[in-house]
Design a protein around this motif. Structure first.
Motif, mmCIF file in Angstrom:
data_model
loop_
_atom_site.group_PDB
_atom_site.id
_atom_site.type_symbol
_atom_site.label_atom_id
_atom_site.label_comp_id
_atom_site.label_asym_id
_atom_site.label_seq_id
_atom_site.Cartn_x
_atom_site.Cartn_y
_atom_site.Cartn_z
ATOM 1 N N HIS A 130 0.825 -1.207 0.000
ATOM 2 C CA HIS A 130 0.000 0.000 0.000
ATOM 3 C C HIS A 130 0.860 1.259 0.000
ATOM 4 C CE1 HIS A 130 -3.814 -2.114 1.701
ATOM 5 N NE2 HIS A 130 -3.651 -2.320 0.422
ATOM 6 N N GLU A 131 1.959 1.217 0.732
ATOM 7 C CA GLU A 131 2.876 2.364 0.755
ATOM 8 C C GLU A 131 3.405 2.655 -0.648
ATOM 9 O OE1 GLU A 131 7.116 3.783 2.773
ATOM 10 O OE2 GLU A 131 6.502 1.688 2.911
ATOM 11 N N THR A 132 3.848 1.621 -1.342
ATOM 12 C CA THR A 132 4.359 1.776 -2.702
ATOM 13 C C THR A 132 3.278 2.324 -3.622
ATOM 14 O OG1 THR A 132 5.923 -0.039 -2.388
ATOM 15 C CG2 THR A 132 5.362 0.530 -4.667
ATOM 16 N N GLN A 133 2.084 1.746 -3.516
ATOM 17 C CA GLN A 133 0.979 2.187 -4.368
ATOM 18 C C GLN A 133 0.571 3.619 -4.060
ATOM 19 O OE1 GLN A 133 -1.474 -1.126 -3.147
ATOM 20 N NE2 GLN A 133 -1.323 -2.098 -5.155
ATOM 21 N N LEU A 134 0.514 3.964 -2.778
ATOM 22 C CA LEU A 134 0.125 5.324 -2.389
ATOM 23 C C LEU A 134 1.158 6.341 -2.853
ATOM 24 C CD1 LEU A 134 -1.891 7.171 -0.954
ATOM 25 C CD2 LEU A 134 -0.634 6.740 1.179
ATOM 26 N N LYS A 135 2.440 6.028 -2.695
ATOM 27 C CA LYS A 135 3.487 6.940 -3.160
ATOM 28 C C LYS A 135 3.371 7.172 -4.658
ATOM 29 C CE LYS A 135 7.095 6.237 0.303
ATOM 30 N NZ LYS A 135 8.419 5.643 0.556
ATOM 31 N N SER A 136 3.119 6.112 -5.399
ATOM 32 C CA SER A 136 2.968 6.242 -6.845
ATOM 33 C C SER A 136 1.738 7.092 -7.181
ATOM 34 C CB SER A 136 2.838 4.857 -7.481
ATOM 35 O OG SER A 136 2.570 4.959 -8.852
ATOM 36 N N TRP A 137 0.631 6.853 -6.465
ATOM 37 C CA TRP A 137 -0.596 7.615 -6.687
ATOM 38 C C TRP A 137 -0.361 9.103 -6.392
ATOM 39 C CZ3 TRP A 137 -3.934 10.686 -3.921
ATOM 40 C CH2 TRP A 137 -5.189 10.914 -4.486
ATOM 41 N N LEU A 138 0.297 9.383 -5.270
ATOM 42 C CA LEU A 138 0.590 10.772 -4.892
ATOM 43 C C LEU A 138 1.483 11.450 -5.923
ATOM 44 C CD1 LEU A 138 1.168 10.280 -1.060
ATOM 45 C CD2 LEU A 138 -0.736 11.530 -2.129
ATOM 46 N N LYS A 139 2.474 10.709 -6.415
ATOM 47 C CA LYS A 139 3.382 11.263 -7.420
ATOM 48 C C LYS A 139 2.624 11.602 -8.704
ATOM 49 C CE LYS A 139 7.830 10.371 -9.578
ATOM 50 N NZ LYS A 139 8.948 9.423 -9.732
ATOM 51 N N LYS A 140 1.726 10.710 -9.124
ATOM 52 C CA LYS A 140 0.927 10.969 -10.327
ATOM 53 C C LYS A 140 0.023 12.182 -10.157
ATOM 54 C CE LYS A 140 0.791 6.332 -12.251
ATOM 55 N NZ LYS A 140 -0.023 5.161 -12.576
ATOM 56 N N LYS A 141 -0.387 12.444 -8.918
ATOM 57 C CA LYS A 141 -1.253 13.599 -8.626
ATOM 58 C C LYS A 141 -0.447 14.844 -8.272
ATOM 59 C CE LYS A 141 -4.944 11.137 -9.089
ATOM 60 N NZ LYS A 141 -5.812 11.272 -10.235
ATOM 61 N N ASN A 142 0.886 14.773 -8.457
ATOM 62 C CA ASN A 142 1.809 15.897 -8.243
ATOM 63 C C ASN A 142 1.915 16.359 -6.795
ATOM 64 O OD1 ASN A 142 2.606 16.105 -10.999
ATOM 65 N ND2 ASN A 142 0.644 17.075 -11.431
ATOM 66 N N PHE A 143 1.776 15.434 -5.853
ATOM 67 C CA PHE A 143 2.055 15.749 -4.454
ATOM 68 C C PHE A 143 3.544 15.591 -4.223
ATOM 69 C CE2 PHE A 143 -2.421 14.744 -4.113
ATOM 70 C CZ PHE A 143 -2.873 15.619 -3.139
ATOM 71 N N LEU A 144 4.098 16.431 -3.375
ATOM 72 C CA LEU A 144 5.510 16.309 -3.033
ATOM 73 C C LEU A 144 5.687 15.182 -2.037
ATOM 74 C CD1 LEU A 144 6.524 20.059 -2.594
ATOM 75 C CD2 LEU A 144 6.990 18.555 -4.529
ATOM 76 N N ILE A 145 6.687 14.339 -2.290
ATOM 77 C CA ILE A 145 6.980 13.223 -1.386
ATOM 78 C C ILE A 145 8.414 13.376 -0.914
ATOM 79 C CG2 ILE A 145 7.139 10.731 -1.156
ATOM 80 C CD1 ILE A 145 5.174 10.515 -3.479
ATOM 81 N N SER A 146 8.608 13.355 0.371
ATOM 82 C CA SER A 146 9.942 13.488 0.941
ATOM 83 C C SER A 146 10.787 12.273 0.577
ATOM 84 C CB SER A 146 9.846 13.605 2.464
ATOM 85 O OG SER A 146 11.134 13.469 3.017
ATOM 86 N N PRO A 147 12.052 12.487 0.183
ATOM 87 C CA PRO A 147 12.935 11.363 -0.135
ATOM 88 C C PRO A 147 13.372 10.605 1.130
ATOM 89 C CG PRO A 147 14.142 13.417 -0.289
ATOM 90 C CD PRO A 147 12.692 13.781 -0.021
ATOM 91 N N PHE A 148 13.039 11.118 2.313
ATOM 92 C CA PHE A 148 13.501 10.502 3.555
ATOM 93 C C PHE A 148 12.458 9.593 4.188
ATOM 94 C CE2 PHE A 148 15.797 14.521 3.063
ATOM 95 C CZ PHE A 148 17.079 14.020 2.958
#
Length: 150
Positions: A130-148
């Motif tokens: 779910h974490e992987t899927q959510l990060k991908s979903w957020l990235k597609k929606k142009n949310f900023l995701i911390s690299p940390f």
């Protein structure tokens, strides 16, 4: 603040409707009852998180229950997603009776109840997926995701 409340799942409503329409001696009634008991136990487990979440400050957190998001032409479902300005927490609730332990060799969860062992999918792997899927979903929606993040 609860943004998306938890609804009674359609599967539970269907099982209840089916059960009420079948005769008590129908050959499938025991399987329907079993599926309904398991589904209701899952819903009870998901509802159990509401009490601790009620202590959160409304204006600092957003709560999404039963969140269903598209991921690569498929959908994934998160029991509860807690969002603040700086963090996102995936909450996956299991309502399982008995003693459980995690078998890391075979990536499964084992439940021992009444002397009987039963294997389940490892919920830790489910949350990681779910974490992987959510990060991908957020990235597609142009949310900023911390690299940390984990």
């Amino acid at each position: 603040m609860i943004v998306k409340p938890r609804d009674i799942p359609l599967s539970i409503m269907k099982l209840k409707a089916l059960k009420s329409r079948l005769p008590h001696n129908h050959p499938k009634i025991s399987k329907i009852n079993e599926a309904l008991v398991i589904s209701l136990a899952g819903l009870k487990g998901e509802n159990s998180i509401d009490f601790p979440l009620s202590f959160l400050t409304d204006n600092k957190y957003l709560i999404f229950h039963d969140l269903r998001l598209e991921y690569n032409q498929y959908y994934f479902q998160i029991d509860t997603l807690l969002v603040s300005k700086s963090h996102i927490l995936i909450i996956e609730v299991k309502n399982i009776a008995g003693t459980i332990y995690f078998d890391q060799e075979f990536n499964q969860m084992i439940r021992v109840k009444d002397g009987i062992e039963e294997a389940f999918a490892d919920p830790l792997i489910q949350v990681q997926r779910h974490e992987t899927q959510l990060k991908s979903w957020l990235k597609k929606k142009n949310f900023l995701i911390s690299p940390f993040t984990h």
